[in-house]
Design a protein around this motif. Sequence first.
Motif, PDB file in Angstrom:
ATOM      1  N   ARG A 160      -6.787  -0.984  -1.596  1.00  0.00           N
ATOM      2  CA  ARG A 160      -7.010  -1.470  -2.586  1.00  0.00           C
ATOM      3  C   ARG A 160      -8.206  -1.253  -2.785  1.00  0.00           C
ATOM      4  O   ARG A 160      -8.414  -1.357  -4.622  1.00  0.00           O
ATOM      5  N   ASP A 161      -9.597  -0.852  -2.464  1.00  0.00           N
ATOM      6  CA  ASP A 161     -10.671  -0.739  -2.906  1.00  0.00           C
ATOM      7  C   ASP A 161     -10.186   0.884  -3.545  1.00  0.00           C
ATOM      8  O   ASP A 161     -11.101   1.507  -4.572  1.00  0.00           O
ATOM      9  N   MET A 162      -9.503   1.923  -2.793  1.00  0.00           N
ATOM     10  CA  MET A 162      -9.596   2.964  -2.859  1.00  0.00           C
ATOM     11  C   MET A 162      -8.634   3.451  -4.862  1.00  0.00           C
ATOM     12  O   MET A 162      -9.135   3.918  -4.917  1.00  0.00           O
ATOM     13  N   SER A 163      -7.616   1.926  -5.006  1.00  0.00           N
ATOM     14  CA  SER A 163      -6.920   1.846  -5.689  1.00  0.00           C
ATOM     15  C   SER A 163      -7.572   1.308  -7.352  1.00  0.00           C
ATOM     16  O   SER A 163      -8.073   2.105  -8.153  1.00  0.00           O
ATOM     17  N   LEU A 164      -9.066   0.761  -7.063  1.00  0.00           N
ATOM     18  CA  LEU A 164      -9.790   0.095  -8.141  1.00  0.00           C
ATOM     19  C   LEU A 164     -10.815   1.499  -7.901  1.00  0.00           C
ATOM     20  O   LEU A 164     -11.151   2.234  -9.680  1.00  0.00           O
ATOM     21  N   SER A 165     -11.692   2.321  -7.049  1.00  0.00           N
ATOM     22  CA  SER A 165     -12.116   3.129  -7.633  1.00  0.00           C
ATOM     23  C   SER A 165     -11.360   4.210  -8.135  1.00  0.00           C
ATOM     24  O   SER A 165     -11.864   5.039  -8.583  1.00  0.00           O
ATOM     25  N   LEU A 166     -10.097   4.619  -8.263  1.00  0.00           N
ATOM     26  CA  LEU A 166      -9.673   5.412  -8.745  1.00  0.00           C
ATOM     27  C   LEU A 166      -9.132   4.907 -10.224  1.00  0.00           C
ATOM     28  O   LEU A 166      -8.289   5.784 -10.569  1.00  0.00           O
ATOM     29  N   GLY A 167      -9.287   4.013 -11.012  1.00  0.00           N
ATOM     30  CA  GLY A 167      -9.076   3.208 -11.613  1.00  0.00           C
ATOM     31  C   GLY A 167      -8.009   2.337 -12.332  1.00  0.00           C
ATOM     32  O   GLY A 167      -6.925   2.612 -13.459  1.00  0.00           O
ATOM     33  N   GLN A 168      -7.064   2.262 -10.768  1.00  0.00           N
ATOM     34  CA  GLN A 168      -5.811   2.127 -10.930  1.00  0.00           C
ATOM     35  C   GLN A 168      -5.697   0.058 -10.785  1.00  0.00           C
ATOM     36  O   GLN A 168      -6.665   0.175  -9.938  1.00  0.00           O
ATOM     37  N   SER A 169      -4.301   0.087 -11.018  1.00  0.00           N
ATOM     38  CA  SER A 169      -4.196  -1.707 -10.388  1.00  0.00           C
ATOM     39  C   SER A 169      -4.874  -1.840  -8.430  1.00  0.00           C
ATOM     40  O   SER A 169      -4.858  -0.690  -8.189  1.00  0.00           O
ATOM     41  N   GLU A 170      -4.628  -2.756  -8.464  1.00  0.00           N
ATOM     42  CA  GLU A 170      -5.614  -3.381  -6.806  1.00  0.00           C
ATOM     43  C   GLU A 170      -4.167  -2.841  -5.578  1.00  0.00           C
ATOM     44  O   GLU A 170      -4.398  -2.318  -4.668  1.00  0.00           O
ATOM     45  N   SER A 171      -2.275  -2.974  -6.315  1.00  0.00           N
ATOM     46  CA  SER A 171      -1.921  -2.392  -5.538  1.00  0.00           C
ATOM     47  C   SER A 171      -1.391  -1.002  -5.739  1.00  0.00           C
ATOM     48  O   SER A 171       0.092   0.108  -5.232  1.00  0.00           O
ATOM     49  N   TYR A 172      -2.489   0.099  -6.628  1.00  0.00           N
ATOM     50  CA  TYR A 172      -1.536   1.240  -6.427  1.00  0.00           C
ATOM     51  C   TYR A 172      -1.375   2.191  -4.818  1.00  0.00           C
ATOM     52  O   TYR A 172      -0.218   2.615  -5.173  1.00  0.00           O
ATOM     53  N   ILE A 173      -2.449   2.375  -4.689  1.00  0.00           N
ATOM     54  CA  ILE A 173      -2.516   3.012  -3.129  1.00  0.00           C
ATOM     55  C   ILE A 173      -1.333   2.377  -1.854  1.00  0.00           C
ATOM     56  O   ILE A 173      -0.646   3.337  -1.634  1.00  0.00           O
ATOM     57  N   ASN A 174      -1.103   1.190  -2.143  1.00  0.00           N
ATOM     58  CA  ASN A 174      -0.300   0.401  -1.030  1.00  0.00           C
ATOM     59  C   ASN A 174       1.155   0.663  -1.229  1.00  0.00           C
ATOM     60  O   ASN A 174       1.655   0.876  -0.275  1.00  0.00           O
ATOM     61  N   LYS A 175       1.662   0.099  -2.784  1.00  0.00           N
ATOM     62  CA  LYS A 175       2.777   0.906  -3.167  1.00  0.00           C
ATOM     63  C   LYS A 175       3.240   2.434  -2.611  1.00  0.00           C
ATOM     64  O   LYS A 175       4.502   2.666  -2.651  1.00  0.00           O
ATOM     65  N   ILE A 176       1.942   3.278  -2.862  1.00  0.00           N
ATOM     66  CA  ILE A 176       2.144   4.983  -2.650  1.00  0.00           C
ATOM     67  C   ILE A 176       2.574   4.547  -0.932  1.00  0.00           C
ATOM     68  O   ILE A 176       3.698   5.338  -0.406  1.00  0.00           O
ATOM     69  N   GLU A 177       1.747   4.060  -0.131  1.00  0.00           N
ATOM     70  CA  GLU A 177       1.957   4.407   1.036  1.00  0.00           C
ATOM     71  C   GLU A 177       3.284   3.116   2.134  1.00  0.00           C
ATOM     72  O   GLU A 177       3.634   3.348   2.408  1.00  0.00           O
ATOM     73  N   ASN A 178       3.430   2.382   0.652  1.00  0.00           N
ATOM     74  CA  ASN A 178       5.011   1.298   1.077  1.00  0.00           C
ATOM     75  C   ASN A 178       5.858   2.872   1.328  1.00  0.00           C
ATOM     76  O   ASN A 178       6.770   1.726   0.842  1.00  0.00           O
ATOM     77  N   LYS A 179       5.887   3.444   0.295  1.00  0.00           N
ATOM     78  CA  LYS A 179       7.386   4.979  -0.101  1.00  0.00           C
ATOM     79  C   LYS A 179       7.694   4.317  -1.056  1.00  0.00           C
ATOM     80  O   LYS A 179       8.261   4.278  -1.512  1.00  0.00           O
ATOM     81  N   LYS A 180       6.716   2.650  -1.799  1.00  0.00           N
ATOM     82  CA  LYS A 180       7.697   2.557  -3.635  1.00  0.00           C
ATOM     83  C   LYS A 180       7.688   3.159  -4.569  1.00  0.00           C
ATOM     84  O   LYS A 180       8.111   2.691  -5.432  1.00  0.00           O
ATOM     85  N   SER A 181       6.447   4.746  -4.579  1.00  0.00           N
ATOM     86  CA  SER A 181       6.121   5.390  -5.995  1.00  0.00           C
ATOM     87  C   SER A 181       5.373   6.529  -5.205  1.00  0.00           C
ATOM     88  O   SER A 181       4.935   6.334  -4.135  1.00  0.00           O
ATOM     89  N   LEU A 182       5.648   7.319  -6.263  1.00  0.00           N
ATOM     90  CA  LEU A 182       4.915   8.422  -5.881  1.00  0.00           C
ATOM     91  C   LEU A 182       3.683   9.041  -6.650  1.00  0.00           C
ATOM     92  O   LEU A 182       4.034   8.941  -8.302  1.00  0.00           O
ATOM     93  N   PRO A 183       2.850   9.078  -6.935  1.00  0.00           N
ATOM     94  CA  PRO A 183       1.257   9.585  -7.394  1.00  0.00           C
ATOM     95  C   PRO A 183       1.997  10.649  -8.946  1.00  0.00           C
ATOM     96  O   PRO A 183       2.810  11.279  -8.898  1.00  0.00           O
ATOM     97  N   SER A 184       1.456  10.770  -9.581  1.00  0.00           N
ATOM     98  CA  SER A 184       1.955  11.538 -11.089  1.00  0.00           C
ATOM     99  C   SER A 184       1.098  13.307 -10.565  1.00  0.00           C
ATOM    100  O   SER A 184       0.379  13.059  -9.420  1.00  0.00           O
ATOM    101  N   MET A 185       1.258  14.060 -10.580  1.00  0.00           N
ATOM    102  CA  MET A 185       0.440  15.487 -10.392  1.00  0.00           C
ATOM    103  C   MET A 185      -1.113  15.032 -11.057  1.00  0.00           C
ATOM    104  O   MET A 185      -2.030  15.724  -9.829  1.00  0.00           O
ATOM    105  N   THR A 186      -1.954  15.107 -11.415  1.00  0.00           N
ATOM    106  CA  THR A 186      -3.136  14.143 -12.191  1.00  0.00           C
ATOM    107  C   THR A 186      -3.891  13.190 -10.763  1.00  0.00           C
ATOM    108  O   THR A 186      -4.351  12.874 -10.103  1.00  0.00           O
TER     109      THR A 186
END
Length: 103
Positions: free
Chosen positions: A22-48
């Motif tokens: 959650r903290d990492m997601s917010l530090s990246l300027g994303q929603s609080e579930s951004y990293i969680n969704k990636i780690e749970n294999k629900k999405s991949l980040p863009s190249m940026t």
Amino acid sequence: MYEDLFYERLTTLRTQKGVSARDMSLSLGQSESYINKIENKKSLPSMTGFFYICEYLNVPPKDFFDDEVSFPTKLNDLINESKKLNNGQLEHLLAIIKDLKTT
């Protein structure tokens, strides 16, 4: 195959940094579930997004995928600090590293 490495490596590096998803997601300027969704294999980040993740973790993108480097952040810090040393200091550092490998 590479996707699984990506998910696992992200989790490992984030945990080593001692930050929550959650903290990492917010530090990246994303929603609080951004990293969680990636780690749970629900999405991949863009190249940026990937580059922002690497910058946040202080890991060069090439080291992100090098699973032989267990602590890329510390290795990156060591390399950056080593660049400031003179030749004699580098010789001493190299001797210490070689000595540590034998003990």
